[in-house]
Design an enzyme around this catalytic site. Sequence first.
Site, PDB file in Angstrom:
ATOM      1  N   ASP A   9       1.784  -7.295  -4.245  1.00 32.54           N
ATOM      2  CA  ASP A   9       1.030  -7.276  -2.999  1.00 32.54           C
ATOM      3  C   ASP A   9       1.685  -8.353  -2.144  1.00 32.54           C
ATOM      4  O   ASP A   9       2.052  -9.417  -2.650  1.00 32.54           O
ATOM      5  CB  ASP A   9      -0.431  -7.642  -3.290  1.00 32.54           C
ATOM      6  CG  ASP A   9      -1.300  -7.512  -2.046  1.00 32.54           C
ATOM      7  OD1 ASP A   9      -2.144  -6.590  -2.021  1.00 32.54           O
ATOM      8  OD2 ASP A   9      -1.159  -8.328  -1.114  1.00 32.54           O
ATOM      9  N   THR A  26       2.007  -4.790   4.319  1.00 31.86           N
ATOM     10  CA  THR A  26       1.959  -5.141   5.743  1.00 31.86           C
ATOM     11  C   THR A  26       1.457  -6.571   5.986  1.00 31.86           C
ATOM     12  O   THR A  26       1.770  -7.163   7.021  1.00 31.86           O
ATOM     13  CB  THR A  26       1.039  -4.164   6.513  1.00 31.86           C
ATOM     14  OG1 THR A  26      -0.251  -4.163   5.895  1.00 31.86           O
ATOM     15  CG2 THR A  26       1.606  -2.780   6.539  1.00 31.86           C
ATOM     16  N   ASP A  27       0.679  -7.111   5.035  1.00 33.33           N
ATOM     17  CA  ASP A  27      -0.002  -8.387   5.311  1.00 33.33           C
ATOM     18  C   ASP A  27       0.956  -9.516   5.699  1.00 33.33           C
ATOM     19  O   ASP A  27       0.664 -10.293   6.604  1.00 33.33           O
ATOM     20  CB  ASP A  27      -0.848  -8.817   4.102  1.00 33.33           C
ATOM     21  CG  ASP A  27      -2.056  -7.911   3.911  1.00 33.33           C
ATOM     22  OD1 ASP A  27      -2.351  -7.110   4.823  1.00 33.33           O
ATOM     23  OD2 ASP A  27      -2.717  -8.002   2.855  1.00 33.33           O
ATOM     24  N   GLN A  55      -1.532 -20.886  20.606  1.00 35.81           N
ATOM     25  CA  GLN A  55      -2.485 -19.981  19.945  1.00 35.81           C
ATOM     26  C   GLN A  55      -2.556 -18.635  20.683  1.00 35.81           C
ATOM     27  O   GLN A  55      -3.071 -17.656  20.144  1.00 35.81           O
ATOM     28  CB  GLN A  55      -3.880 -20.617  19.903  1.00 35.81           C
ATOM     29  CG  GLN A  55      -3.934 -21.820  18.990  1.00 35.81           C
ATOM     30  CD  GLN A  55      -5.285 -22.534  19.002  1.00 35.81           C
ATOM     31  OE1 GLN A  55      -6.286 -21.983  19.442  1.00 35.81           O
ATOM     32  NE2 GLN A  55      -5.295 -23.747  18.518  1.00 35.81           N
ATOM     33  N   CYS A  56      -2.068 -18.619  21.932  1.00 33.80           N
ATOM     34  CA  CYS A  56      -2.017 -17.345  22.670  1.00 33.80           C
ATOM     35  C   CYS A  56      -0.851 -16.526  22.126  1.00 33.80           C
ATOM     36  O   CYS A  56       0.174 -17.071  21.732  1.00 33.80           O
ATOM     37  CB  CYS A  56      -1.762 -17.581  24.154  1.00 33.80           C
ATOM     38  SG  CYS A  56      -3.075 -18.476  24.955  1.00 33.80           S
ATOM     39  N   THR A  77       3.883  -9.659  14.872  1.00 25.99           N
ATOM     40  CA  THR A  77       2.693 -10.218  14.231  1.00 25.99           C
ATOM     41  C   THR A  77       1.858  -9.039  13.756  1.00 25.99           C
ATOM     42  O   THR A  77       1.743  -8.045  14.481  1.00 25.99           O
ATOM     43  CB  THR A  77       1.861 -11.005  15.272  1.00 25.99           C
ATOM     44  OG1 THR A  77       2.662 -12.074  15.766  1.00 25.99           O
ATOM     45  CG2 THR A  77       0.592 -11.579  14.682  1.00 25.99           C
ATOM     46  N   THR A 100       0.805  -1.223   0.000  1.00 27.23           N
ATOM     47  CA  THR A 100       0.000   0.000   0.000  1.00 27.23           C
ATOM     48  C   THR A 100       0.838   1.273   0.000  1.00 27.23           C
ATOM     49  O   THR A 100       0.463   2.272  -0.619  1.00 27.23           O
ATOM     50  CB  THR A 100      -0.910  -0.011   1.254  1.00 27.23           C
ATOM     51  OG1 THR A 100      -1.731  -1.167   1.180  1.00 27.23           O
ATOM     52  CG2 THR A 100      -1.775   1.212   1.354  1.00 27.23           C
TER      53      THR A 100
HETATM   54  N1  ASP Z   1      -2.387  -5.972   0.767  1.00 31.38           N
HETATM   55  C1  ASP Z   1      -1.316  -5.076   1.067  1.00 31.38           C
HETATM   56  C2  ASP Z   1      -0.039  -5.874   1.110  1.00 31.38           C
HETATM   57  O1  ASP Z   1       0.240  -6.520   2.070  1.00 31.38           O
HETATM   58  C3  ASP Z   1      -1.586  -4.358   2.333  1.00 31.38           C
HETATM   59  C4  ASP Z   1      -0.528  -3.390   2.761  1.00 31.38           C
HETATM   60  O2  ASP Z   1       0.404  -3.052   2.083  1.00 31.38           O
HETATM   61  O3  ASP Z   1      -0.651  -2.897   3.878  1.00 31.38           O
HETATM   62  O4  ASP Z   1       0.703  -5.845   0.153  1.00 31.38           O
END
Ligand code: ASP
Length: 343
Positions: free
Chosen positions: A57, A89-90, A279-280, A166, A13
């Site tokens: 992406d 970020t993903d 999982q915690c 995370t 993004t």
């Molecule tokens: N879908 C985007 C990615 O991970 C989201 C982002 O950049 O925050 O590439």
Amino acid sequence: MNPSILLIYTGGTIGMKQDPVGFDLRPFDFSQILDEVPELKKFGCSIDTISFNPIIDSSDVDAHFWVRLSETIAENYGKYDGFVVLHGTDTMSFSASMLSFMLENLEKPVIFTGSQLPIGMLRTDGKENLTSAIEIAAARRADGRPMVPEVCIYFENMLYRGNRTTKYNAENFRAFRSANYPVLAEAGIHIKYHTNYIRYPEKWGQPLAVKNKIDTSALIVKIIPGLKPEIFEAMMNIEGIRAIVLETFGSGNAPTVKWFTDCVKKTVDRGVIVLNISQCHTGKVDMDAYATGKSLKNTGVVSGADSTTEAAVAKLFFLMGQYSDNKDIITMLQKNIRGEITE
Ligand code: ASP
């Protein structure tokens, strides 16, 4: 001499701007970053940019991408004082974890950042993330050594060790957290470094070694109450898998019913590494705390301690690429290699 920084744009993004006519989001030419973020000219450091082609992406990140990224850093390692990686970020926590393992003897900052809103939008978080990430990548200690010679994520005023993070929020600017390890720095009026939490090399001057052999033959299996034997058995028996990250309850607990423990034991006996991750998000796996953990330990499952799932997956990918013998992988899994677990 002014520090020199290499800005590597991989996608996500942050590198988008709104088309003035159609208002849709489009990636912009990153070599023009100084036009988009003129604030960067005010830094007392030289900034070069490299843009991946194609930009992606981060949902499309794979082993080839990690190899390419580590090689880009290795090829430019001697020329720059620090690296800033712009990444979606993903899956940023996976990539930062992966790079932390692949870049052995790292002595320079590799700071991942990105944004929740494109850099070309008015309320963007991208500008602050980018400018502070550059400042951190350029920061030096009083003795001239880099302040943060680690693979990190900088996001919304916080600098985290990459392999402790995370992505936990898809909406807020504070998108990341490091539940089991303190932040390495906080940005306010000044950037406050917590040097006692930063990893420094025991001996400076080791050459960077890029470990590019990765094996991604692994799977995450998250257990749920009411799990059906046939479904669990099918997952544990998928062909071609060398390792399974078993996401368990609480401090590493799992059902004690015979079919479950028999299935896990058979999987381990077949030569599949089973790594126990809770999982915690906070706390650690302790298979001695409850009978439900002990029965899992007796099957030969390895404890993932306080690792994040992302770091556990990355560590497996890395170790499976380095070693052919499971014994070596299991020994290394229990060691703190890059600050990813608390021993
Ligand atoms: N879908 C985007 C990615 O991970 C989201 C982002 O950049 O925050 O590439």
